[in-house]
Design a protein around this motif. Structure first.
Motif, PDB file in Angstrom:
ATOM      1  N   ARG A  53      76.109  15.301  19.664  1.00 50.33           N
ATOM      2  CA  ARG A  53      76.296  16.724  19.397  1.00 50.33           C
ATOM      3  C   ARG A  53      75.233  17.548  20.108  1.00 50.33           C
ATOM      4  N   SER A  54      75.675  18.642  20.745  1.00 49.43           N
ATOM      5  CA  SER A  54      74.748  19.535  21.434  1.00 49.43           C
ATOM      6  C   SER A  54      75.267  20.958  21.337  1.00 49.43           C
ATOM      7  N   GLN A  55      74.503  21.898  21.865  1.00 48.20           N
ATOM      8  CA  GLN A  55      74.931  23.298  21.837  1.00 48.20           C
ATOM      9  C   GLN A  55      76.172  23.531  22.685  1.00 48.20           C
ATOM     10  N   THR A  56      76.417  22.657  23.652  1.00 48.10           N
ATOM     11  CA  THR A  56      77.571  22.829  24.540  1.00 48.10           C
ATOM     12  C   THR A  56      78.825  22.126  24.023  1.00 48.10           C
ATOM     13  N   TYR A  58      80.741  18.566  21.760  1.00 43.84           N
ATOM     14  CA  TYR A  58      80.718  17.182  21.274  1.00 43.84           C
ATOM     15  C   TYR A  58      81.090  16.251  22.425  1.00 43.84           C
TER      16      TYR A  58
END
Length: 291
Positions: A53-56, A58
């Protein structure tokens, strides 16, 4: 692992395909928070981390990719059973995957593809990504290159030419452009303004269909397939054909399914439709608004 409802697996596949919660929420009608909670519960049940998981968005982990591949096979088997059941009931659905403008042409000529006498219905999936039939996500696709997959059969249906178009009678000296946002520009014609007119793009959109509306409104020049721009009486070419963008196109279908009566019927009709427009696709037909 405890029994997991198939709906949770389908939700997982939607997140995996869309790369995040927002797209999955739009596709399923669930809230991003609900989908995020379900993905956490799925990871707890499987005992494996399925996403990074990241700000950009999945991204699938190796474990997530393995699960996704297994579920694709289950999904394909389920679709075959559904098709078999619908055939027994006398009503089937033929799923077509095509790009924005191929879908536009099909919609414009829908009675040539499906008539009121047909027992099947059409499901048209619109997107710029390559039509994938490996797990029977679709029955028929339109592609801009000849398929290499051994499980696919194909029919060539001519070439597609592209040019820049602007509002008819717009000032000739204007060098304003409209384009699809760079991160959404999957096709060569969509990338062309970013590569050849940087700094001159005055508006970007998320979907290619809006390029036609912007060009009609006089917002700027747009790169369009000639079979779209040449048919529009509100547009005119802003220069010659953009030669490097020309490509051939094919109708593709799964080898195992191509003899199914409804699929064969739709493929035959699509072939006739696209080949009957061959000159228009190739940019050769006189324009409707020509004097």
């Amino acid at each position: 692992m405890k029994n997991t409802d198939w709906d949770v697996y389908r939700c997982f596949m939607t997140v995996a395909r869309g790369g995040g919660l927002t797209g999955a929420a739009q596709a399923t009608g669930l809230s991003p928070a609900t989908i995020g909670r379900r993905m956490l519960e799925l990871e707890e049940r499987t005992g494996r981390a399925l996403f990074v998981r990241s700000q950009t968005g999945y991204t699938l982990t190796a474990e997530g990719r393995f699960l996704f591949e297994q579920l694709q096979e289950m999904e394909a088997a389920a679709r075959k059973v559904e098709s078999w059941q619908r055939e027994g009931e006398g009503a089937t659905v033929v799923r077509i995957a095509a790009g924005t403008w191929g879908s536009w042409l099909i919609a414009e000529n829908f009675p040539a593809i499906c008539t009121e006498r047909d027992t099947f219905a059409i499901s048209l999936s619109i997107g710029e990504a390559r039509a994938s039939l490996a797990y029977r996500e679709s029955d028929i696709g339109i592609r801009a290159f000849e398929p290499e997959e051994t499980y696919l059969a194909s029919r060539p249906v001519g070439e597609v030419a592209y040019a820049a178009y602007r509002q008819k009678n717009a000032p000739g000296g204007s060098d304003r452009w409209v384009a699809v946002a760079e991160e959404e520009a999957l096709s060569a014609y969509l990338r062309w303004p970013h590569e050849n007119a940087p700094g001159r793009i005055v508006a970007t959109v998320s979907r290619p269909r809006s390029l036609l509306d912007l060009a009609r409104a006089g917002a700027g020049k747009a790169v369009l397939p000639c079979f779209v721009g040449d048919l529009d009486p509100q547009l005119e070419r802003a220069g010659d054909e953009i030669g490097p963008l020309r490509h051939r196109q094919w109708i593709v279908m799964n080898n195992e399914d191509r003899h199914r009566r409804d699929i064969r019927t739709v493929v035959d009709r699509m072939t006739r439709l696209l080949r009957s427009h061959a000159d228009l696709f190739a940019g050769k037909r006189p324009r409707r608004n020509a004097a």
